[in-house]
Design a protein around this motif. Structure first.
Motif, PDB file in Angstrom:
ATOM      1  N   LEU A  56       0.817  -1.216   0.000  1.00  0.00           N
ATOM      2  CA  LEU A  56       0.000   0.000   0.000  1.00  0.00           C
ATOM      3  C   LEU A  56       0.849   1.263   0.000  1.00  0.00           C
ATOM      4  CD1 LEU A  56      -2.855  -1.033   2.466  1.00  0.00           C
ATOM      5  CD2 LEU A  56      -3.062  -0.630   0.010  1.00  0.00           C
ATOM      6  N   LYS A  57       2.068   1.165   0.545  1.00  0.00           N
ATOM      7  CA  LYS A  57       2.976   2.308   0.546  1.00  0.00           C
ATOM      8  C   LYS A  57       3.822   2.361  -0.714  1.00  0.00           C
ATOM      9  CE  LYS A  57       3.412   2.493   5.593  1.00  0.00           C
ATOM     10  NZ  LYS A  57       4.316   2.295   6.759  1.00  0.00           N
ATOM     11  N   GLY A  58       3.636   1.388  -1.602  1.00  0.00           N
ATOM     12  CA  GLY A  58       4.417   1.356  -2.833  1.00  0.00           C
ATOM     13  C   GLY A  58       5.834   0.853  -2.638  1.00  0.00           C
ATOM     14  N   ASN A  59       6.111   0.275  -1.458  1.00  0.00           N
ATOM     15  CA  ASN A  59       7.444  -0.256  -1.170  1.00  0.00           C
ATOM     16  C   ASN A  59       7.487  -1.726  -1.580  1.00  0.00           C
ATOM     17  OD1 ASN A  59       9.883  -1.091  -0.173  1.00  0.00           O
ATOM     18  ND2 ASN A  59       9.401  -0.753   1.981  1.00  0.00           N
ATOM     19  N   LEU A  60       7.976  -1.999  -2.780  1.00  0.00           N
ATOM     20  CA  LEU A  60       7.974  -3.351  -3.311  1.00  0.00           C
ATOM     21  C   LEU A  60       9.333  -4.030  -3.207  1.00  0.00           C
ATOM     22  CD1 LEU A  60       5.727  -2.810  -6.461  1.00  0.00           C
ATOM     23  CD2 LEU A  60       5.064  -3.388  -4.133  1.00  0.00           C
ATOM     24  N   ARG A  61      10.266  -3.386  -2.505  1.00  0.00           N
ATOM     25  CA  ARG A  61      11.587  -4.010  -2.336  1.00  0.00           C
ATOM     26  C   ARG A  61      11.490  -5.267  -1.475  1.00  0.00           C
ATOM     27  NH1 ARG A  61      12.742   1.347  -1.312  1.00  0.00           N
ATOM     28  NH2 ARG A  61      12.925   0.925   0.932  1.00  0.00           N
ATOM     29  N   GLN A  62      10.483  -5.309  -0.591  1.00  0.00           N
ATOM     30  CA  GLN A  62      10.355  -6.398   0.365  1.00  0.00           C
ATOM     31  C   GLN A  62       9.409  -7.506  -0.105  1.00  0.00           C
ATOM     32  OE1 GLN A  62      11.851  -6.175   3.507  1.00  0.00           O
ATOM     33  NE2 GLN A  62      12.487  -4.053   3.570  1.00  0.00           N
ATOM     34  N   VAL A  63       8.938  -7.445  -1.352  1.00  0.00           N
ATOM     35  CA  VAL A  63       8.001  -8.456  -1.826  1.00  0.00           C
ATOM     36  C   VAL A  63       8.691  -9.384  -2.824  1.00  0.00           C
ATOM     37  CG1 VAL A  63       6.106  -6.813  -1.549  1.00  0.00           C
ATOM     38  CG2 VAL A  63       7.110  -7.166  -3.819  1.00  0.00           C
ATOM     39  N   SER A  64       8.058 -10.521  -3.062  1.00  0.00           N
ATOM     40  CA  SER A  64       8.523 -11.448  -4.091  1.00  0.00           C
ATOM     41  C   SER A  64       7.306 -11.982  -4.832  1.00  0.00           C
ATOM     42  CB  SER A  64       9.332 -12.597  -3.482  1.00  0.00           C
ATOM     43  OG  SER A  64       8.542 -13.348  -2.573  1.00  0.00           O
ATOM     44  N   LEU A  65       7.537 -12.603  -5.969  1.00  0.00           N
ATOM     45  CA  LEU A  65       6.453 -13.080  -6.813  1.00  0.00           C
ATOM     46  C   LEU A  65       6.588 -14.582  -7.050  1.00  0.00           C
ATOM     47  CD1 LEU A  65       6.564 -10.283  -9.566  1.00  0.00           C
ATOM     48  CD2 LEU A  65       5.146 -10.328  -7.513  1.00  0.00           C
ATOM     49  N   LYS A  66       5.476 -15.299  -6.917  1.00  0.00           N
ATOM     50  CA  LYS A  66       5.477 -16.743  -7.168  1.00  0.00           C
ATOM     51  C   LYS A  66       4.213 -17.142  -7.907  1.00  0.00           C
ATOM     52  CE  LYS A  66       5.735 -21.325  -5.062  1.00  0.00           C
ATOM     53  NZ  LYS A  66       4.486 -21.997  -4.921  1.00  0.00           N
ATOM     54  N   VAL A  67       4.372 -17.945  -8.964  1.00  0.00           N
ATOM     55  CA  VAL A  67       3.224 -18.417  -9.730  1.00  0.00           C
ATOM     56  C   VAL A  67       2.355 -19.308  -8.856  1.00  0.00           C
ATOM     57  CG1 VAL A  67       2.468 -19.760 -11.717  1.00  0.00           C
ATOM     58  CG2 VAL A  67       4.487 -18.294 -11.909  1.00  0.00           C
ATOM     59  N   SER A  68       1.065 -19.002  -8.804  1.00  0.00           N
ATOM     60  CA  SER A  68       0.116 -19.822  -8.067  1.00  0.00           C
ATOM     61  C   SER A  68      -0.544 -20.846  -8.982  1.00  0.00           C
ATOM     62  CB  SER A  68      -0.956 -18.944  -7.409  1.00  0.00           C
ATOM     63  OG  SER A  68      -1.927 -19.721  -6.766  1.00  0.00           O
ATOM     64  N   CYS A  69      -0.920 -20.408 -10.178  1.00  0.00           N
ATOM     65  CA  CYS A  69      -1.547 -21.301 -11.146  1.00  0.00           C
ATOM     66  C   CYS A  69      -1.396 -20.692 -12.533  1.00  0.00           C
ATOM     67  CB  CYS A  69      -3.026 -21.501 -10.807  1.00  0.00           C
ATOM     68  SG  CYS A  69      -3.802 -22.898 -11.640  1.00  0.00           S
TER      69      CYS A  69
END
Length: 238
Positions: A56-69
């Protein structure tokens, strides 16, 4: 005989409230089944893993992405560079904010994105909701009878652990951010320790695990919205 019962989450034990936000237009709309929508559009559903406050703060340095389906067999992690595409952060914020506005904090919110075959993000996804009223008693009955209850879901960590905690399911019995192969692998591992493994689910990402289990239960909730309602705003029950 020891029995392991594996429960899917959204649509099975959680009455889910999903919002999609189109990246190109910024338009938000409810979606009855993200998996069905993704399958029809031939796009991959990818979990945005990280604290909702950061997103929500636009801070995406701490996120990761993983395919769910994914309809084309894509698996594993996705480079975060895709989040740099215009409009994605705002779409995520819009979808998450609408779910929070509809459901409150409750058990939490999960976020995701839909990515097409060319690697473009088409939609942001947010999911919230609450436990169906019959679930606590059913889980308690299984556990009091000596069965072990597991949770296997494509949903995010925090939402999944809060849900498990509310039902008395130990956190070590929770598999989150799971794709269909992860759920199937869990069934296979548990079959080495239990006399019978039961998989309970409600959607296409549960089918492989059901086929691997000793018993597969496809649960269709009587109050589940019909596909004809896609694009119309359903009654929110959080």
């Amino acid at each position: 005989m020891r029995v392991a019962v594996i429960l899917d989450k959204s649509g099975t034990i959680i009455k889910a409230h999903r919002i999609l936000c189109e990246v190109r237009t910024g338009k938000c709309f409810p979606c009855e089944s993200t998996l069905k929508f993704a399958s029809e559009k031939r796009v991959a559903l990818v979990n945005v893993r990280g604290r909702i406050g950061y997103i929500l703060k636009g801070n995406l340095r701490q996120v990761s992405l993983k395919v769910s389906c994914s309809p084309d067999g894509r698996k594993g992690k996705i480079p975060k560079a895709v989040l740099a595409q215009p409009g994605i952060v705002e779409a995520l914020k819009n979808a998450i904010s609408q779910v929070l506005g509809d459901c409150g904090k409750g058990l939490g919110v999960c976020a995701g994105i839909l990515i097409d075959a060319e690697g473009s993000v088409t939609h942001a996804v947010a999911l919230g909701g609450g436990v169906y009223g019959d679930v606590p008693e059913a889980v308690a009955s299984l556990r009091s009878g000596g069965d072990d209850v597991f949770l296997a879901t494509g949903n995010c960590r925090d939402f999944s652990l809060r849900c498990a905690r509310s039902l008395g399911i130990p956190k070590e019995f929770v598999l989150y951010d799971a794709d269909p192969g992860d759920k199937m692998d869990l069934v296979r591992r548990l079959k080495s320790y239990y006399g019978q493994v039961v998989m309970v689910g409600n959607d296409i990402n549960d089918i492989a695990a059901m086929g691997e289990a000793d018993l597969g239960v496809l649960l269709r909730r009587p109050d589940a919205p019909s596909v004809e309602g896609l694009g119309q705003r359903p009654e929110v029950d959080c």
